[in-house]
Design a protein around this motif. Sequence first.
Motif, mmCIF file in Angstrom:
data_model
loop_
_atom_site.group_PDB
_atom_site.id
_atom_site.type_symbol
_atom_site.label_atom_id
_atom_site.label_comp_id
_atom_site.label_asym_id
_atom_site.label_seq_id
_atom_site.Cartn_x
_atom_site.Cartn_y
_atom_site.Cartn_z
ATOM 1 N N ASP A 17 12.469 0.892 -5.767
ATOM 2 C CA ASP A 17 12.162 1.111 -4.350
ATOM 3 C C ASP A 17 11.142 0.090 -3.860
ATOM 4 O OD1 ASP A 17 13.829 3.371 -4.452
ATOM 5 O OD2 ASP A 17 12.156 4.655 -5.057
ATOM 6 N N PHE A 18 10.162 -0.194 -4.708
ATOM 7 C CA PHE A 18 9.160 -1.199 -4.358
ATOM 8 C C PHE A 18 9.810 -2.574 -4.212
ATOM 9 C CE2 PHE A 18 6.271 -4.502 -6.099
ATOM 10 C CZ PHE A 18 5.374 -4.549 -5.036
ATOM 11 N N LEU A 19 10.656 -2.960 -5.164
ATOM 12 C CA LEU A 19 11.335 -4.260 -5.090
ATOM 13 C C LEU A 19 12.167 -4.386 -3.824
ATOM 14 C CD1 LEU A 19 12.713 -5.188 -8.630
ATOM 15 C CD2 LEU A 19 10.877 -6.270 -7.348
ATOM 16 N N ARG A 20 12.857 -3.326 -3.479
ATOM 17 C CA ARG A 20 13.707 -3.347 -2.280
ATOM 18 C C ARG A 20 12.865 -3.596 -1.028
ATOM 19 N NH1 ARG A 20 15.858 0.943 -3.453
ATOM 20 N NH2 ARG A 20 17.603 0.033 -4.643
ATOM 21 N N SER A 31 1.601 -2.454 -13.657
ATOM 22 C CA SER A 31 0.973 -1.634 -14.703
ATOM 23 C C SER A 31 1.243 -0.151 -14.472
ATOM 24 C CB SER A 31 -0.538 -1.897 -14.735
ATOM 25 O OG SER A 31 -0.812 -3.241 -15.044
ATOM 26 N N HIS A 32 1.241 0.271 -13.211
ATOM 27 C CA HIS A 32 1.514 1.671 -12.876
ATOM 28 C C HIS A 32 2.911 2.075 -13.338
ATOM 29 C CE1 HIS A 32 1.981 5.348 -10.527
ATOM 30 N NE2 HIS A 32 3.058 4.811 -9.953
ATOM 31 N N PHE A 33 3.902 1.231 -13.062
ATOM 32 C CA PHE A 33 5.268 1.593 -13.433
ATOM 33 C C PHE A 33 5.529 1.372 -14.928
ATOM 34 C CE2 PHE A 33 5.865 1.206 -8.816
ATOM 35 C CZ PHE A 33 6.494 2.410 -8.578
ATOM 36 N N ASP A 59 0.801 -1.229 0.000
ATOM 37 C CA ASP A 59 0.000 0.000 0.000
ATOM 38 C C ASP A 59 0.832 1.276 0.000
ATOM 39 O OD1 ASP A 59 -2.284 -1.482 -0.026
ATOM 40 O OD2 ASP A 59 -2.689 -1.310 2.120
ATOM 41 N N ALA A 60 2.121 1.161 0.265
ATOM 42 C CA ALA A 60 2.975 2.354 0.319
ATOM 43 C C ALA A 60 3.154 2.947 -1.081
ATOM 44 C CB ALA A 60 4.330 2.004 0.926
ATOM 45 N N GLU A 61 3.492 4.219 -1.118
ATOM 46 C CA GLU A 61 3.772 4.893 -2.381
ATOM 47 C C GLU A 61 5.264 4.837 -2.664
ATOM 48 O OE1 GLU A 61 1.585 6.177 -4.480
ATOM 49 O OE2 GLU A 61 -0.140 5.678 -3.211
#
Length: 219
Positions: A104-107, A158-160, A96-98
Amino acid sequence: MAEEMEQWLASLLRLGEAEKMTDKQIKIIQAAVEIFAEKGYAATSTSEIAEKAGVAEGTIFRHYKTKKDLLLSIVAPMMSKLVGPFLMKDFQKVLDAEYDHFEDFLRAVLNNRLEFAVKHAPVLKILLHEIPFHPELQAQFKAQLFPLVADRLVRIISHFQAKGELVQMPPSALLRLVVTTCAGYILMRTFLFREVAWNDEEEIERTIQFVMHGLEPPV
């Protein structure tokens, strides 16, 4: 292993199972988790479990009709309690984080899932050993895990893609490639080569760079 198993059992008991299990059941499950994780389900006898638990073998069959019932009593709560609501409670904050960038998401995902795998290694090992051979476990795995995370992960990918950070291919295909790469590191780190002196920070960064850039050398 004993410390990790105790962490898992404590997590299970905190989720309310303690009210449903007797002291002898808890001892049986503790013993079964440790032996199943060490030897596998097929190679474990109920007499071994009883001896380790300090109970008569007949006591096991008073609580569990078969050895498979005992296995399912261990893995089913793992699927419905840990991989389900408990896991998502821990993982939801990551989903849920931005994030400014997919890296950054993968990390965040790798750090979060590695921590979970280390804490719950014995039961995860049983899960990996037994899922291919037990349709009941396969059904629980599909029902509990994929609906909880797959749709959300596809939306993140999809967002990225829309931001131009990821290659244009079906998001489900990208998800499969990313998951297998990240899960491969966690499995090797947690199960296959636990004795290696891993530098998790460095290995996580290498995994991220491989996902983002593949095998192509920098220009």
